[in-house]
Design an enzyme around this catalytic site. Structure first.
Site, mmCIF file in Angstrom:
data_model
loop_
_atom_site.group_PDB
_atom_site.id
_atom_site.type_symbol
_atom_site.label_atom_id
_atom_site.label_comp_id
_atom_site.label_asym_id
_atom_site.label_seq_id
_atom_site.Cartn_x
_atom_site.Cartn_y
_atom_site.Cartn_z
ATOM 1 N N GLU A 68 63.807 9.163 -9.102
ATOM 2 C CA GLU A 68 64.684 8.892 -7.953
ATOM 3 C C GLU A 68 66.140 9.242 -8.237
ATOM 4 O O GLU A 68 67.056 8.544 -7.781
ATOM 5 C CB GLU A 68 64.550 7.437 -7.482
ATOM 6 C CG GLU A 68 63.224 7.156 -6.797
ATOM 7 C CD GLU A 68 63.264 5.974 -5.848
ATOM 8 O OE1 GLU A 68 64.365 5.570 -5.447
ATOM 9 O OE2 GLU A 68 62.176 5.476 -5.492
ATOM 10 N N HIS A 291 64.423 -1.331 -10.003
ATOM 11 C CA HIS A 291 63.332 -1.378 -10.979
ATOM 12 C C HIS A 291 63.903 -1.764 -12.339
ATOM 13 O O HIS A 291 65.061 -1.490 -12.639
ATOM 14 C CB HIS A 291 62.652 -0.008 -11.109
ATOM 15 C CG HIS A 291 61.799 0.360 -9.935
ATOM 16 N ND1 HIS A 291 60.456 0.638 -10.051
ATOM 17 C CD2 HIS A 291 62.100 0.510 -8.632
ATOM 18 C CE1 HIS A 291 59.970 0.951 -8.870
ATOM 19 N NE2 HIS A 291 60.952 0.871 -7.987
#
Length: 441
Positions: A68, A291
């Site tokens: 990402e 995360h």
């Protein structure tokens, strides 16, 4: 000469130093993080990249696998920041906004390759955005000492609803393609490392399919020492960027980020330690990402070619093959479910398109009647007439594009199901040819 020369290298893990020769084990630190780097949408994106770059430049990981990293500007920022600590890097470009995958390495990257998954969600689900990302798996071939390492970084489609997961067939196909890509490209590698956000729980179908077929081992399950979130979770409720809806029905969190590895006949691999971040970073107001990051210390142990990673002669191969057949059958079932759904959606698009075409033809017929009847006054206002024509054209265009998209989806699902059927037949033959396990007297 490779057989008589020795070499020495040091790998830093804070105050840990591993001095190795050709026959001695090597210690390699691997870092993996989903950076959640959506410019203008992700919270504190620029500040978090600065934090990530600062941390990576100090920690001195051997391999850094990022997901990402949606903006190439952010990659270039990290590349400049890590130019001294990680002089070798590669950014995998794919899709509309990129794959988001990046690799930074202390060791020279000799070759790279990107495989884009054939299925990756739906373009009209713009609020999810996975389709625009061009989800893929990136391969970097790296020499670590005298060993060739195939390093993979990937990011699979997200699971937005556990109870009703409409993307499950797509994610199963992605896991199938991932294991195929790893198996077919790693035959000549001494060691294999895969890191990334799989968006699958450890016991999910796709995870079992990937690990069973490739023989990849989970660093969390294999590590000798673990320090991190409970059960290795990488999406936790204590992370301020996490909404509790994202981890429903799991209260404390889920584990969807992994570092997987396996050795070969030329090198044994083990995980000596694994750690995760735990939410907010000390001395900073927020975490690196939504995360948690993973850091694994992997140990390479070069060995003679007479020793193999294969199973022992007395291992029950029948049970292993039977289990793999069961997993493959389950995967085929999920793919067939997705195939039937795609066929229904394509049929609905076709019917809607036919209705739009019929309405347009009717409108043109009415227009033709008044053209032929010279001097007759039109019964409808021109603006309404034009708006209706524009609506009919929009319906035709939309349904035509959807019909093409669902046709592509159907072909991809059919292709994956055909591959699984052939693989299942091969496993059935292997099962019939495996001799029964001999009992020891």
């Amino acid at each position: 000469m490779p057989g008589i020369q020795s070499w020495t290298r040091s790998v830093h893990h804070r105050d840990l130093h591993c001095f190795v020769t050709m026959s001695d084990p090597m210690c390699v630190r691997v870092f993996s993080l989903n950076c959640w780097g959506i410019r203008f949408l992700s919270k504190h994106c620029a500040q978090r990249y600065a934090m990530i770059g600062e941390m990576l430049s100090k920690e001195g990981h051997d391999l850094v696998l990022l997901q990402e990293v949606w903006s190439e500007k952010d990659f270039l920022f990290l590349k400049k920041k890590l130019s001294c600590s990680h002089p070798h890097s590669h950014y995998f470009k794919s899709g509309v906004i990129g794959s988001g995958l990046a690799v930074f390495s202390k060791h020279r990257i000799h070759d790279t390759f990107l495989y884009r998954y054939s299925l990756n969600g739906y373009p009209y689900m713009a609020h999810h955005g996975d389709w625009f990302g061009g989800k893929a798996v990136g391969l970097a071939v790296i020499n670590i000492g005298n060993l060739t390492a195939n390093v993979y970084v990937t990011h699979l489609h997200a699971e937005y609803c556990r109870e009703k997961d409409s993307y499950l067939p797509h994610r199963v196909v992605q896991a199938w393609e991932l294991q195929q890509f790893v198996r077919h490209t790693s035959a000549g590698a001494d060691v294999v490392i895969l890191g990334g956000d799989l968006n699958m729980h450890p016991q999910d179908l796709g995870t079992r399919l990937l690990r069973s077929y490739t023989g990849l081992r989970d660093s969390y399950l294999e590590t000798a020492h673990f320090d991190g979130c409970e059960n290795g979770m990488t999406l936790i409720e204590d992370n301020p960027f996490i909404s509790k809806k994202e981890i429903v029905p799991f209260e404390k969190g889920i584990r969807i980020d992994y570092i997987l590895f396996k050795g070969s006949s030329r090198a044994n691999m083990s995980c000596t330690s694994l750690c995760t971040t735990k939410g907010s970073v000390p001395d900073h107001p927020f975490p690196y990402s939504d995360h948690e990051a993973l850091t694994a210390m992997l140990k390479f142990d070069p060995r003679s070619s007479s020793v193999t990673d294969g199973v022992a002669p007395e291992t029950d191969l029948t049970g292993e093959v039977a289990e793999l057949i069961d997993i493959l059958t389950e995967a085929r079932t999920e793919v067939k479910v997705g195939l039937h759904c795609a066929e229904r959606m394509r049929s609905s698009a076709a019917r809607t398109g036919v209705m739009g075409l019929a309405l347009l033809v009717l409108e043109l017929a009415i227009l033709a009647v008044f053209w032929l009847a010279l001097g007759a006054e039109q019964p409808f206002p021109r603006v309404s007439f034009y708006l209706l024509a524009a609506l009919c054209f929009a319906i035709l265009l939309t349904t035509f594009l959807l019909y093409i998209f669902y046709t592509i989806e159907i072909k991809s699902l059919q292709g994956a199901e055909d591959q699984m059927r052939l693989a299942g037949g091969s496993l059935q033959e292997k099962l019939r040819g495996v001799p029964p396990l001999r009992s020891k007297s």
